[in-house]
Design a protein around this motif. Structure first.
Motif, PDB file in Angstrom:
ATOM      1  N   GLU A 173       0.990  -1.218   0.091  1.00  0.00           N
ATOM      2  CA  GLU A 173      -0.117   0.111   0.052  1.00  0.00           C
ATOM      3  C   GLU A 173       0.759   1.296  -0.067  1.00  0.00           C
ATOM      4  OE1 GLU A 173      -3.656   0.686   1.874  1.00  0.00           O
ATOM      5  OE2 GLU A 173      -4.535  -1.203   1.119  1.00  0.00           O
ATOM      6  N   ALA A 174       1.982   1.320   0.735  1.00  0.00           N
ATOM      7  CA  ALA A 174       2.984   2.176   0.474  1.00  0.00           C
ATOM      8  C   ALA A 174       3.461   2.620  -0.859  1.00  0.00           C
ATOM      9  CB  ALA A 174       4.131   2.300   1.299  1.00  0.00           C
ATOM     10  N   VAL A 175       3.883   1.399  -1.638  1.00  0.00           N
ATOM     11  CA  VAL A 175       4.300   1.709  -2.817  1.00  0.00           C
ATOM     12  C   VAL A 175       3.085   2.076  -3.838  1.00  0.00           C
ATOM     13  CG1 VAL A 175       5.086   0.336  -4.921  1.00  0.00           C
ATOM     14  CG2 VAL A 175       5.922  -0.060  -2.521  1.00  0.00           C
ATOM     15  N   HIS A 176       1.646   1.569  -3.383  1.00  0.00           N
ATOM     16  CA  HIS A 176       0.734   2.095  -4.250  1.00  0.00           C
ATOM     17  C   HIS A 176       0.106   3.555  -4.011  1.00  0.00           C
ATOM     18  CE1 HIS A 176      -3.893   2.339  -4.902  1.00  0.00           C
ATOM     19  NE2 HIS A 176      -3.344   2.060  -6.223  1.00  0.00           N
ATOM     20  N   PHE A 177       0.484   4.129  -2.768  1.00  0.00           N
ATOM     21  CA  PHE A 177       0.280   5.421  -2.562  1.00  0.00           C
ATOM     22  C   PHE A 177       1.170   6.136  -3.037  1.00  0.00           C
ATOM     23  CE2 PHE A 177       1.021   8.838   0.501  1.00  0.00           C
ATOM     24  CZ  PHE A 177      -0.268   9.693   0.126  1.00  0.00           C
ATOM     25  N   PHE A 178       2.501   5.785  -3.358  1.00  0.00           N
ATOM     26  CA  PHE A 178       3.453   6.863  -3.799  1.00  0.00           C
ATOM     27  C   PHE A 178       3.278   6.695  -5.465  1.00  0.00           C
ATOM     28  CE2 PHE A 178       6.565   6.482  -0.124  1.00  0.00           C
ATOM     29  CZ  PHE A 178       5.955   7.383   0.579  1.00  0.00           C
ATOM     30  N   SER A 179       2.788   5.650  -5.813  1.00  0.00           N
ATOM     31  CA  SER A 179       2.492   5.537  -7.216  1.00  0.00           C
ATOM     32  C   SER A 179       1.498   6.457  -7.637  1.00  0.00           C
ATOM     33  CB  SER A 179       2.208   3.913  -7.879  1.00  0.00           C
ATOM     34  OG  SER A 179       3.173   2.846  -7.568  1.00  0.00           O
ATOM     35  N   LEU A 180       0.336   6.486  -6.712  1.00  0.00           N
ATOM     36  CA  LEU A 180      -0.771   7.375  -7.007  1.00  0.00           C
ATOM     37  C   LEU A 180      -0.156   8.917  -6.978  1.00  0.00           C
ATOM     38  CD1 LEU A 180      -3.663   6.064  -4.540  1.00  0.00           C
ATOM     39  CD2 LEU A 180      -3.604   6.035  -7.298  1.00  0.00           C
ATOM     40  N   ASN A 181       0.786   9.169  -6.127  1.00  0.00           N
ATOM     41  CA  ASN A 181       1.291  10.560  -6.353  1.00  0.00           C
ATOM     42  C   ASN A 181       2.072  10.698  -7.725  1.00  0.00           C
ATOM     43  OD1 ASN A 181       1.340  12.054  -3.508  1.00  0.00           O
ATOM     44  ND2 ASN A 181       1.136   9.945  -3.170  1.00  0.00           N
ATOM     45  N   VAL A 182       2.666   9.785  -8.200  1.00  0.00           N
ATOM     46  CA  VAL A 182       3.602   9.888  -9.393  1.00  0.00           C
ATOM     47  C   VAL A 182       2.377  10.199 -10.581  1.00  0.00           C
ATOM     48  CG1 VAL A 182       4.736   8.654 -11.135  1.00  0.00           C
ATOM     49  CG2 VAL A 182       5.334   8.534  -8.643  1.00  0.00           C
ATOM     50  N   HIS A 183       1.253   9.452 -10.575  1.00  0.00           N
ATOM     51  CA  HIS A 183       0.353   9.571 -11.649  1.00  0.00           C
ATOM     52  C   HIS A 183      -0.440  11.174 -11.429  1.00  0.00           C
ATOM     53  CE1 HIS A 183       1.217   5.693 -12.781  1.00  0.00           C
ATOM     54  NE2 HIS A 183       0.754   5.072 -11.816  1.00  0.00           N
ATOM     55  N   GLY A 184      -0.784  11.299 -10.283  1.00  0.00           N
ATOM     56  CA  GLY A 184      -1.298  12.535  -9.923  1.00  0.00           C
ATOM     57  C   GLY A 184      -0.522  13.565 -10.300  1.00  0.00           C
ATOM     58  N   ILE A 185       0.609  13.672  -9.883  1.00  0.00           N
ATOM     59  CA  ILE A 185       1.519  14.781 -10.193  1.00  0.00           C
ATOM     60  C   ILE A 185       1.695  14.894 -11.720  1.00  0.00           C
ATOM     61  CG2 ILE A 185       3.919  15.721  -9.931  1.00  0.00           C
ATOM     62  CD1 ILE A 185       4.072  14.227  -7.307  1.00  0.00           C
ATOM     63  N   ARG A 186       2.030  13.757 -12.359  1.00  0.00           N
ATOM     64  CA  ARG A 186       2.084  13.958 -13.798  1.00  0.00           C
ATOM     65  C   ARG A 186       0.728  14.780 -14.467  1.00  0.00           C
ATOM     66  NH1 ARG A 186       3.209   8.760 -15.001  1.00  0.00           N
ATOM     67  NH2 ARG A 186       1.075   8.101 -15.349  1.00  0.00           N
ATOM     68  N   GLU A 187      -0.488  14.413 -13.984  1.00  0.00           N
ATOM     69  CA  GLU A 187      -1.594  14.920 -14.512  1.00  0.00           C
ATOM     70  C   GLU A 187      -1.666  16.426 -14.316  1.00  0.00           C
ATOM     71  OE1 GLU A 187      -6.289  14.935 -14.048  1.00  0.00           O
ATOM     72  OE2 GLU A 187      -5.272  13.311 -13.149  1.00  0.00           O
ATOM     73  N   LEU A 188      -1.299  16.845 -13.015  1.00  0.00           N
ATOM     74  CA  LEU A 188      -1.374  18.094 -12.737  1.00  0.00           C
ATOM     75  C   LEU A 188      -0.484  19.016 -13.335  1.00  0.00           C
ATOM     76  CD1 LEU A 188       0.837  19.350 -10.373  1.00  0.00           C
ATOM     77  CD2 LEU A 188      -0.479  17.762  -9.037  1.00  0.00           C
ATOM     78  N   LEU A 189       0.831  18.533 -13.398  1.00  0.00           N
ATOM     79  CA  LEU A 189       2.003  19.228 -14.261  1.00  0.00           C
ATOM     80  C   LEU A 189       1.615  19.405 -15.646  1.00  0.00           C
ATOM     81  CD1 LEU A 189       5.392  17.626 -13.054  1.00  0.00           C
ATOM     82  CD2 LEU A 189       4.556  19.858 -12.647  1.00  0.00           C
ATOM     83  N   SER A 190       0.982  18.438 -16.300  1.00  0.00           N
ATOM     84  CA  SER A 190       0.449  18.699 -17.796  1.00  0.00           C
ATOM     85  C   SER A 190      -0.674  19.613 -17.996  1.00  0.00           C
ATOM     86  CB  SER A 190       0.030  17.300 -18.323  1.00  0.00           C
ATOM     87  OG  SER A 190      -1.365  17.275 -17.583  1.00  0.00           O
ATOM     88  N   GLU A 191      -1.274  19.949 -16.727  1.00  0.00           N
ATOM     89  CA  GLU A 191      -2.367  21.286 -16.860  1.00  0.00           C
ATOM     90  C   GLU A 191      -1.656  22.502 -16.727  1.00  0.00           C
ATOM     91  OE1 GLU A 191      -5.230  20.769 -18.060  1.00  0.00           O
ATOM     92  OE2 GLU A 191      -5.723  18.799 -17.771  1.00  0.00           O
ATOM     93  N   VAL A 192      -0.818  22.412 -15.551  1.00  0.00           N
ATOM     94  CA  VAL A 192      -0.194  23.762 -15.041  1.00  0.00           C
ATOM     95  C   VAL A 192       0.827  24.312 -16.325  1.00  0.00           C
ATOM     96  CG1 VAL A 192       1.282  24.626 -13.471  1.00  0.00           C
ATOM     97  CG2 VAL A 192      -0.402  23.266 -12.651  1.00  0.00           C
ATOM     98  N   VAL A 193       1.372  23.375 -16.915  1.00  0.00           N
ATOM     99  CA  VAL A 193       2.446  23.838 -17.848  1.00  0.00           C
ATOM    100  C   VAL A 193       1.797  24.531 -18.950  1.00  0.00           C
ATOM    101  CG1 VAL A 193       4.080  23.034 -19.576  1.00  0.00           C
ATOM    102  CG2 VAL A 193       4.389  22.141 -17.300  1.00  0.00           C
ATOM    103  N   LEU A 194       0.607  24.209 -19.253  1.00  0.00           N
ATOM    104  CA  LEU A 194      -0.233  24.776 -20.226  1.00  0.00           C
ATOM    105  C   LEU A 194      -0.543  26.250 -20.049  1.00  0.00           C
ATOM    106  CD1 LEU A 194      -2.318  21.818 -21.366  1.00  0.00           C
ATOM    107  CD2 LEU A 194      -0.668  22.725 -22.672  1.00  0.00           C
TER     108      LEU A 194
END
Length: 293
Positions: free
Chosen positions: A72-93
């Motif tokens: 679950e620790a690895v999954h939680f940090f994985s969720l962070n990786v994917h969530g950050i990637r999504e928000l970065l794609s929006e903010v950079v625009l």
């Protein structure tokens, strides 16, 4: 991204910019990465795992409980990786566009910090879990396609804010959990420190855009309320991953997920996770009750 009908946001960010500059750290040198982590202690706080508060947790052996915290620790940090990637794609625009021109200086800090967060979360996953769990299916965006431009923009920043507030709930708790390995505590502590600024920024953006929605297209408010209520539910459900249960050696992973999501023992945990965000939405006239009206 076309934002011609949205008024420029007027934000007070000098304090957040100063905090970002004074609190800068080098993520590539600040952490002491051990070669391996002990398997006789939890990697995630036991009261935060998705079985906490249920009969199923008590039925596990101690070895299974510890294995679950690891995955679950690895999954939680994985969720962070994917969530950050999504928000970065929006903010950079949006950086250095007319609408967000006043926020662009802070957005440079934001992008840099989030990129570093994605790096150290992915490093933990790959070094100790030897995998990043794949992203789960995203919530459909068709619910917002008929909204006005300001409301669609608000929906994007609301998703970012909800993501940040949910993960910060976990970060703040695990940052001080002495049962966890030091590297796990440190990643959560540093992320919590940075996210406090990001949440403050996100709430300013949210409030500004919501004011435009209420002024220009008030009929969009109940649609947004329904959408955000659904997104809160989607975000909580994303914590329950059958692949985690399978990797931890638990039987019937899909069935276990269904039972957990229906377990009354998890309702209190969900309320705790979402409490801060729901109060914020309530103060802004976007409550779950209104969403279901």
């Amino acid at each position: 991204m076309a934002t011609t009908s949205i008024s420029p946001v007027n934000l007070s960010l000098s304090r957040l910019e100063a905090m970002a500059e004074s609190g800068y750290y080098n993520p590539y040198t600040i952490f002491d990465w051990p070669d391996s982590l002990p398997e006789d202690k939890p990697w995630m706080s036991e009261d935060l795992v998705t079985l906490a508060g249920t009969q199923a947790w008590g039925e596990l052996t101690r070895q299974q409980q510890l294995a679950l915290t690891r995955h679950e620790a690895v999954h939680f940090f994985s969720l962070n990786v994917h969530g950050i990637r999504e928000l970065l794609s929006e903010v950079v625009l949006r950086i250095h566009t007319r609408v967000y021109e006043q926020a662009s200086e802070f957005l440079h800090h934001f992008i840099g910090e989030e990129n570093e967060h994605m790096w150290f979360f992915s490093t933990f996953c790959l070094r100790y879990g030897h995998k990043i769990y794949p992203p789960q299916p995203v919530l459909g965006s068709n619910a917002t396609e008929d909204l006005g431009e300001s409301a669609q923009e608000l929906a994007i920043f609301a998703r970012i804010l909800i993501f940040e507030e949910i993960v910060d709930h976990f970060n703040a708790h695990m940052a001080t959990d002495q049962a966890l390995p030091e590297i796990a505590r440190e990643l959560n502590r540093v992320h919590h420190q940075d996210e406090s600024r990001h949440v403050a920024f996100g709430r300013q953006i949210f409030t500004q855009l919501l004011e435009q929605v209420k002024e220009n297209r008030p009929q969009d408010v109940p649609v947004l309320a329904r959408y955000l209520d659904n997104y809160l539910d989607y975000s909580v459900r994303s914590l329950y991953n059958p692949a985690v249960y399978r990797d931890a050696g638990l039987p019937d992973p899909l069935g276990l997920r269904r039972r957990l999501l229906a377990d009354p023992g998890r309702a209190q945990a969900h309320d705790q996770i979402l409490n801060r965000t729901r109060k914020f939405l309530d103060r802004n006239g976007l409550t779950p009750t209104e969403a279901h009206a």
